[in-house]
Design a protein around this motif. Structure first.
Motif, short mmCIF file in Angstrom:
data_model
loop_
_atom_site.label_atom_id
_atom_site.label_comp_id
_atom_site.label_asym_id
_atom_site.label_seq_id
_atom_site.Cartn_x
_atom_site.Cartn_y
_atom_site.Cartn_z
N ARG A 41 0.85 -1.20 0.00
CA ARG A 41 0.00 0.00 0.00
C ARG A 41 0.89 1.25 0.00
NH1 ARG A 41 -2.93 -3.51 -0.93
NH2 ARG A 41 -5.05 -3.93 -0.15
N THR A 58 -10.77 10.08 7.97
CA THR A 58 -11.81 9.05 7.87
C THR A 58 -12.29 8.89 6.44
OG1 THR A 58 -13.49 10.71 8.39
CG2 THR A 58 -12.61 9.40 10.23
N SER A 59 -11.47 9.33 5.50
CA SER A 59 -11.86 9.21 4.09
C SER A 59 -11.93 7.75 3.69
CB SER A 59 -10.85 9.94 3.20
OG SER A 59 -9.57 9.30 3.27
N GLU A 60 -12.53 7.49 2.54
CA GLU A 60 -12.64 6.12 2.03
C GLU A 60 -11.26 5.48 1.88
OE1 GLU A 60 -14.48 2.70 0.99
OE2 GLU A 60 -15.50 4.55 1.61
N GLU A 61 -10.32 6.29 1.38
CA GLU A 61 -8.95 5.79 1.19
C GLU A 61 -8.32 5.43 2.54
OE1 GLU A 61 -4.67 7.26 -0.76
OE2 GLU A 61 -6.11 8.74 0.00
N ARG A 63 -9.88 4.70 5.39
CA ARG A 63 -10.52 3.52 5.98
C ARG A 63 -10.03 2.24 5.32
NH1 ARG A 63 -15.23 6.71 5.83
NH2 ARG A 63 -15.99 5.51 4.01
N SER A 64 -9.87 2.26 4.00
CA SER A 64 -9.43 1.08 3.25
C SER A 64 -8.00 0.68 3.65
CB SER A 64 -9.48 1.37 1.75
OG SER A 64 -8.95 0.30 1.02
N ILE A 65 -7.10 1.66 3.69
CA ILE A 65 -5.70 1.36 4.03
C ILE A 65 -5.58 0.92 5.49
CG2 ILE A 65 -3.45 2.43 4.44
CD1 ILE A 65 -3.78 3.91 1.81
N ASN A 66 -6.27 1.62 6.39
CA ASN A 66 -6.18 1.28 7.82
C ASN A 66 -6.78 -0.09 8.11
OD1 ASN A 66 -4.84 3.64 8.37
ND2 ASN A 66 -6.69 4.77 8.97
N ASN A 67 -7.87 -0.44 7.41
CA ASN A 67 -8.45 -1.77 7.58
C ASN A 67 -7.47 -2.85 7.10
OD1 ASN A 67 -10.85 -0.88 8.67
ND2 ASN A 67 -11.93 -0.80 6.69
N HIS A 68 -6.77 -2.55 6.01
CA HIS A 68 -5.77 -3.49 5.49
C HIS A 68 -4.63 -3.70 6.50
CE1 HIS A 68 -3.38 -5.65 2.53
NE2 HIS A 68 -2.35 -4.82 2.76
#
Length: 414
Positions: A41, A58-61, A63-68
């Motif tokens: 990433r 808290t942007s979509e990007e 959230r996606s990276i932090n979830n990963h």
């Protein structure tokens, strides 16, 4: 001791790509040792929180990276727990292999032991004596036999070797193999060298020898008395082979050189010493330490006797020495003929030089140690302990001194 594993995500600025994005890496630290793996990433450096080890906002990007990253952290913890359940040591190597899906092959004891022996074999005559290779070859054979006896296997994963393995191995050597104390300790010491190789390569996290203790028992060294030496010198042997073996043995008695060191001698090893007399200058093959030995009359007579001997000329040797096995076999014959009730071996000559020839005749122990090529004076002191005659003579001097003082005191009183 519990293994400490810490996980950190960080943006690696040094690898910023052409689009100005920075890759996110995982740093896993295990007991002070690190491994770094890419998360695959990327992030703008301004959007990365170093303190929180995650992307800001808290942007979509984000959230996606932090979830990963959370998913990766869970995978690392799961891999850690699986290794614990499988009773595999958690190291940077084992955890990395697990995370990358690489089957970590078990490191087995026998191939490591055999590789060590193969390296010694290549260096025989350069750094090691043939006897060293023989000892480790026998040690490997004993180790395999023990594993078959105890575990019914011919090899074992080195991570399974623990304190119990070592103590059971020692028990087997003493009971099944019927080894004496010093022999058993010697084989365990040889085995410990293989474990040290594993530790040096980080293949083991814990030293199974950490709480193991063994002690070599001091063995009284056999040596010849002056009368026994004289009987060998004066004996008229009817066969050339016994006469030859007698001469080589006496050469060692009056130089202190071991069998292999006598065998390696050439005329070039003889030179003039600090006193202007002939000396032998050589290095012990066993320890590579220097030996400088003045040549005594008996020694010179033996050298002169074989100066033009065909074998000495053809092989550029000082003396025509036989194999150690033949020398020892013929020495038993010599002992019988000379009525010496000791098991005569070539190495007894070295002990005789240290005791009867030198220390008993008042040569300082420091000088004896130097000639023997000992690296430590304590090694030479073992010989001094067996010299009851020398102790008696030294104490007689003290007795005479006290007797004289006592007589003087009585004279003064009367």
């Amino acid at each position: 001791m519990k293994t400490k594993v810490s996980i950190l995500f960080y943006a690696k600025r040094a690898k910023t790509n052409a689009n100005g994005l920075v890759p996110i890496y995982t740093r896993i630290t295990i007991d002070g040792k690190r491994i770094e793996l890419s998360t695959n990433r990327f992030v703008e450096i301004s959007k990365w929180s170093t303190e929180a080890s995650k992307m800001k906002g808290t942007s979509e990007e984000a959230r996606s990276i932090n979830n990963h990253l959370d998913l990766l952290k869970n995978q690392i913890r799961d891999a850690q727990m699986e290794l614990i359940h499988r009773k595999v040591s958690i190291t940077t190597e084992s955890l990395k292999s697990k995370l990358l899906g690489i089957d970590e092959r078990a490191r087995m004891l026998v191939p490591i032991f055999q590789d060590h022996n193969n390296k010694i074999k290549e260096l025989v005559g350069k750094e090691y004596a043939p006897g060293t290779l023989e000892r480790y070859t026998t040690s490997l054979k004993h180790t395999i036999e023990f594993m078959q006896w105890k575990y019914n296997v011919s090899d074992i994963d080195i991570t399974k070797i623990d304190h119990a393995f070592i103590t059971d191995y020692e028990f087997w050597l003493r009971s099944v193999r019927n080894c004496a104390n010093n022999t058993a300790v010697k084989y365990i010491k040889n085995f410990s060298k293989i474990i040290k190789i594993c530790l040096a390569n980080d293949w083991l996290d814990k030293n199974p020898f950490a709480n193991y203790k063994s002690k070599v028992k001091e063995v009284e060294r056999v040596y010849l008395t002056e009368a026994e030496i004289q009987s060998i010198i004066e004996k008229d042997f009817k066969t050339e082979r016994l006469s030859l073996v007698r001469d080589i043995f006496l050469f060692s008695c009056f130089t202190g050189l071991a069998y292999i060191d006598v065998k390696n001698l050439t005329k070039s090893h003889i030179s003039y010493g600090i006193d202007g007399e002939k000396w032998i200058f050589t290095h012990r093959q066993k320890t590579e330490s220097a030996s400088k030995i003045p040549i005594l009359p008996v020694t010179q007579m033996i050298i002169d006797k074989y100066e033009n001997y065909p074998q000495c000329i053809n092989e550029d040797k000082l003396l025509p020495i036989l194999s150690n096995q033949k020398m020892n076999a013929y020495l038993k014959e010599i002992a019988g003929v000379c009525e010496i009730e000791k098991e005569l071996t070539f190495h007894i000559a070295r002990h005789t030089f240290a005791t009867t020839v030198t220390l008993t005749n008042g040569v300082p122990i420091e000088s004896v140690s130097k000639m023997l090529g000992h690296k430590n004076l304590r090694t030479t002191q073992h010989y001094a302990k067996v010299l009851d005659r020398k102790v008696s003579e030294d104490m007689q001097i003290l007795k005479d001194k006290f007797t004289m003082n006592s007589k003087n005191q009585k004279t003064q009183v009367s």
